[in-house]
Enzyme design. Structure first.
Site, PDB file in Angstrom:
ATOM      1  N   ASP A 115       0.838  -1.189   0.000  1.00 28.07           N
ATOM      2  CA  ASP A 115       0.000   0.000   0.000  1.00 28.07           C
ATOM      3  C   ASP A 115       0.890   1.262   0.000  1.00 28.07           C
ATOM      4  OD1 ASP A 115      -3.109   0.686   0.432  1.00 28.07           O
ATOM      5  OD2 ASP A 115      -1.957   2.077   1.667  1.00 28.07           O
ATOM      6  N   TRP A 116       0.608   2.245   0.872  1.00 27.39           N
ATOM      7  CA  TRP A 116       1.384   3.495   0.870  1.00 27.39           C
ATOM      8  C   TRP A 116       2.851   3.278   1.249  1.00 27.39           C
ATOM      9  CZ3 TRP A 116       1.735   8.254  -0.825  1.00 27.39           C
ATOM     10  CH2 TRP A 116       0.595   8.890  -1.322  1.00 27.39           C
ATOM     11  N   TRP A 156     -13.191   4.314  -3.433  1.00 26.10           N
ATOM     12  CA  TRP A 156     -12.619   4.363  -2.087  1.00 26.10           C
ATOM     13  C   TRP A 156     -12.287   5.804  -1.700  1.00 26.10           C
ATOM     14  CZ3 TRP A 156     -11.462   3.466   2.657  1.00 26.10           C
ATOM     15  CH2 TRP A 156     -10.222   3.794   3.224  1.00 26.10           C
ATOM     16  N   ASP A 244      -7.589  -8.362  -4.640  1.00 28.64           N
ATOM     17  CA  ASP A 244      -7.503  -6.953  -4.253  1.00 28.64           C
ATOM     18  C   ASP A 244      -7.834  -6.094  -5.466  1.00 28.64           C
ATOM     19  OD1 ASP A 244      -6.999  -4.462  -3.256  1.00 28.64           O
ATOM     20  OD2 ASP A 244      -4.827  -4.705  -3.125  1.00 28.64           O
ATOM     21  N   HIS A 274      -6.641  -7.013   0.068  1.00 24.41           N
ATOM     22  CA  HIS A 274      -5.655  -5.930   0.087  1.00 24.41           C
ATOM     23  C   HIS A 274      -4.656  -6.088   1.227  1.00 24.41           C
ATOM     24  CE1 HIS A 274      -4.028  -2.029  -0.829  1.00 24.41           C
ATOM     25  NE2 HIS A 274      -4.259  -1.588   0.395  1.00 24.41           N
TER      26      HIS A 274
END
Length: 296
Positions: A115-116, A156, A244, A274
């Protein structure tokens, strides 16, 4: 620049999380991290809206042979939190990670991102490549604003924009392939850093920081990271889950981009969403150990 810290009692008796907290000051902010084991350093970076708790299933397996560090980004976990969304930026997060690595004098790092953790971690790799030995890339991307993001991400993003008091537990469940099976006490552990909406500015900010246009903040830096990775010759393992919708197709992007990723097996983590570390953490840890062993 108002700062708050989550009360320590919020982190009492978390399930399967016996790790001693460690703290270091970076740019005037207190950063929390887990530090377990000895040997080569594995640095694990979480994303939205999780914290180092996400890596709890992997840490015991990896730390049996290596030193494992799992950091909480500012705004998450036990790390300091700004109360204003405007204080959060791509550059701030990159500066904190760079300062963290320098302060702890970390070298020969195997970087694990999701992710980030990907955009921030990979940007920092491009700025100080001598500190890194390997890359493990999971369920992430390098959004530059040049290519439209997925409709799933836009949905999202709209949800976050319209929900200032982000329901962290609901987000965690929604991000799983089998979210209904996650025990309520585990969901509560993900909610622990956020007693109320004032603690969630960082979690609300992150989806809104994804560049949608080529001239958005962070887009140029991600283009530079993308260019850097196209020449990366050290080992890289790309490992995405199969369920995901947010990052679907990202594995093909990274395998095509990074020359050394083509040397590694195509690993797909089956029946995971995810937050693949939550659903398949033990399996992922074993893949990382094998990757490190064959790239000594």
């Amino acid at each position: 620049m108002p700062l708050i810290r989550t009360p320590e009692e919020r982190f009492s008796n978390l399930p399967d999380f016996p790790f001693v907290p460690h703290y270091v000051e970076v740019n005037g902010l207190r950063v929390h991290y887990i530090d377990e084991g000895r040997g080569e350093t594995i640095l694990c970076l979480h994303g939205e809206p999780t914290w180092s708790y996400l890596y709890r299933k992997m840490i015991p397996i990896l730390s049996a042979k290596h030193r494992v560090i799992a950091m909480d980004f500012i705004g998450f976990g036990r790390s300091d939190k700004f109360t204003e969304q405007s204080e959060y930026s791509f550059q701030m997060h990159c500066d904190i990670l760079t300062g963290f690595i320098n302060t702890l004098s970390l070298k020969q790092i195997t970087l694990v991102v999701q992710d980030w953790g990907g955009p921030i971690g990979l940007r920092v790799v491009s700025e100080m490549p001598e500190r890194f030995s390997r890359l493990v890339i999971m369920n992430t991307g390098l959004p530059t604003g040049d290519v439209p993001v997925s409709e799933a991400f836009l949905k999202w993003r709209r949800f976050v924009q319209n929900t200032p008091d982000l329901p962290i537990g609901q987000v965690i469940r929604m991000g799983m392939a089998n979210g209904s099976k996650i025990p309520s006490e585990v969901v509560s552990a993900y909610e622990a850093p956020f007693p109320d909406a004032s603690y969630k500015a960082g979690a609300v900010a992150w989806p809104l920081l994804v560049p949608l246009q080529p001239d958005d903040p962070g887009a140029a830096e991600m283009r530079q990271a993308k260019d850097f990775l196209s020449k990366w010759s050290k080992p890289a393992l790309v490992m995405f889950s199969d369920k995901d919708p947010i990052t679907s197709g990202g594995d093909r992007f990274f395998r095509k981009l990074i020359p050394s990723a083509k040397d590694q097996p195509d690993i797909v983590i089956k029946d995971a969403g995810h937050f693949l570390q939550e659903e398949k953490g033990e399996e992922i840890a074993q893949h990382i150990l094998k990757f490190m062993q064959r790239t000594i």
